[in-house]
Every structure is written in C-alpha cells, then in structure tokens.
Write a protein that holds these residues in place. Structure first.
Motif, short mmCIF file in Angstrom:
data_model
loop_
_atom_site.label_atom_id
_atom_site.label_comp_id
_atom_site.label_asym_id
_atom_site.label_seq_id
_atom_site.Cartn_x
_atom_site.Cartn_y
_atom_site.Cartn_z
N UNK A 1 0.99 -1.14 0.02
CA UNK A 1 -0.16 0.11 0.05
C UNK A 1 0.81 1.20 -0.19
N UNK A 2 0.10 2.15 -0.27
CA UNK A 2 1.01 3.62 -0.04
C UNK A 2 1.39 3.80 1.15
N UNK A 3 2.71 4.52 1.28
CA UNK A 3 3.41 4.89 2.66
C UNK A 3 2.97 6.23 2.97
N UNK B 1 -0.91 5.49 7.26
CA UNK B 1 -0.77 4.20 6.02
C UNK B 1 -1.49 2.87 6.51
N UNK B 2 -1.69 1.97 5.59
CA UNK B 2 -1.92 0.74 6.01
C UNK B 2 -0.87 -0.03 7.01
N UNK B 3 0.19 0.24 6.44
CA UNK B 3 1.51 -0.46 7.19
C UNK B 3 1.52 0.04 8.54
N UNK B 4 1.20 1.26 8.88
CA UNK B 4 1.22 1.82 10.20
C UNK B 4 -0.09 1.57 11.03
N UNK C 1 -10.32 3.17 4.14
CA UNK C 1 -10.72 3.67 5.45
C UNK C 1 -9.78 4.11 6.11
N UNK C 2 -9.62 5.38 6.60
CA UNK C 2 -8.36 5.87 7.45
C UNK C 2 -9.17 6.22 8.87
N UNK C 3 -8.70 5.30 10.12
CA UNK C 3 -9.22 5.23 11.01
C UNK C 3 -8.18 6.35 12.13
N UNK C 4 -8.70 7.48 12.45
CA UNK C 4 -8.14 8.28 13.34
C UNK C 4 -8.39 7.79 15.00
N UNK C 5 -9.63 7.30 14.89
CA UNK C 5 -10.29 6.83 16.29
C UNK C 5 -10.95 5.58 16.01
N UNK C 6 -11.53 5.05 17.10
CA UNK C 6 -12.61 4.06 16.73
C UNK C 6 -14.08 4.30 16.42
#
Length: 170
Positions: free
Chosen positions: A103-105, A109-112, A162-167
């Motif tokens: 995935x994109x860095x 990111x996904x990796x993080x 989907x980018x999750x900053x929180x739950x």
C-alpha cells in the motif's frame, strides 16, 4: 454578580483551551499519537465477534506479502472502528486490505495500522454516502467522505479505503 461573570468567563476559557486542536488535553486532532498495536489473531477475533469477514488474493496473512491480508500491528482503534462500522451499518463487511506491504506509505498508512480496505457493496456504499459528509477528492482522485468522528472513507473504485483516526465512537 461581577464575580460570577468573571468566574464564568474563566471557566469558559479553561474549557475552551482543553479542546483547542493540537493544544488541548482533550483535543480531537488528527495528529499521530502512540497507538496500541494488536496482533493478527487479536484483530481476527475482534472481527469474528461482530461478523466481519476478510479475504486476500493470496489466501494468506503474511504482513510482508502484498497478496495477503494481514492485521499484524493494526491499531486497536482501527479494529474497534471496523466493529463500530459493522454495528452502525448492519452491512456485510469484508476486509480486503490491512497492514500488509504493497500500500502507499505515510504516517497514516496501512502499514502503520491506520487503514483498512473494504470490499464494495451496495449496503456499505449507501451508508457511507448517505450518512457521512462529502469532503472532496483526494490527491489521487478518490472521492472522500468524513464521518462525524473524523474518520475518512475514500472510494477507490473497487473498494473503500478507510482511514481510522479513532474508533468511531466505540
């Protein structure tokens, strides 16, 4: 009366400072903070609890293989966000991308551990577009919607990123 007004003003300033983005103790910023990381086994257990499925083109979960779908080192809040989404929508959710390579860095990111990909479906698409706020197009052209909690849903054509900053209000 003047003392009450002064006290009210002081309290308003203190409470306001608690919520100043990037400053306040209770800030709802999108700055990166130390996240609680979970294992693949913990994530899959959490997903099973609410009926979320997952799949990979390689039928594997190796984090270093881009054809796999891995949840190793996923942020706990991302897994909780997936659970919140499932409970809120009642839709069938199938995760097709997690923390695996490919995935994109970037920080978020996904990796993080901040992102999950979901297979497209009418139910989830209608929920996202009908419930969240359209916020424009991402740099790569993907249209985006923002949830009330601040998470970002990008339509990447064949799946939701989907980018999750929180739950998401768990």
């Amino acid at each position: 009366m003047r003392q009450i007004r002064s006290l009210t003003t002081a309290l308003a300033l203190i409470v306001g400072a608690l919520f100043v983005p990037g400053f306040g103790a209770l800030s709802a910023t999108t700055e990166a903070h130390a996240a609680t990381k979970i294992s693949h086994a913990t994530a899959t257990s959490m997903f099973r609890q609410v009926g979320i499925t997952w799949s990979s083109s390689g039928n594997c979960s190796d984090r270093n293989n881009p054809t796999c779908t891995s949840f190793e080192q996923l942020n706990l809040t991302s897994a909780q966000g997936a659970q919140t989404l499932k409970r809120a929508t009642g839709c069938a959710l199938n995760i097709t991308g997690g923390t695996e390579a490919g995935h994109a860095s970037g920080t978020y990111s996904h990796w993080n551990g901040y992102k999950l990909d979901y297979a497209k479906g009418t139910c989830i698409t209608n929920y996202i577009k009908g419930t969240f706020t359209y916020i424009g197009v991402r740099g790569d052209g993907a249209p985006m919607w923002k949830s009330g909690s601040g998470n970002i849903y990008a339509d990447e054509g064949n799946h939701w990123d989907v980018l999750y900053y929180n739950c998401g209000g768990c």
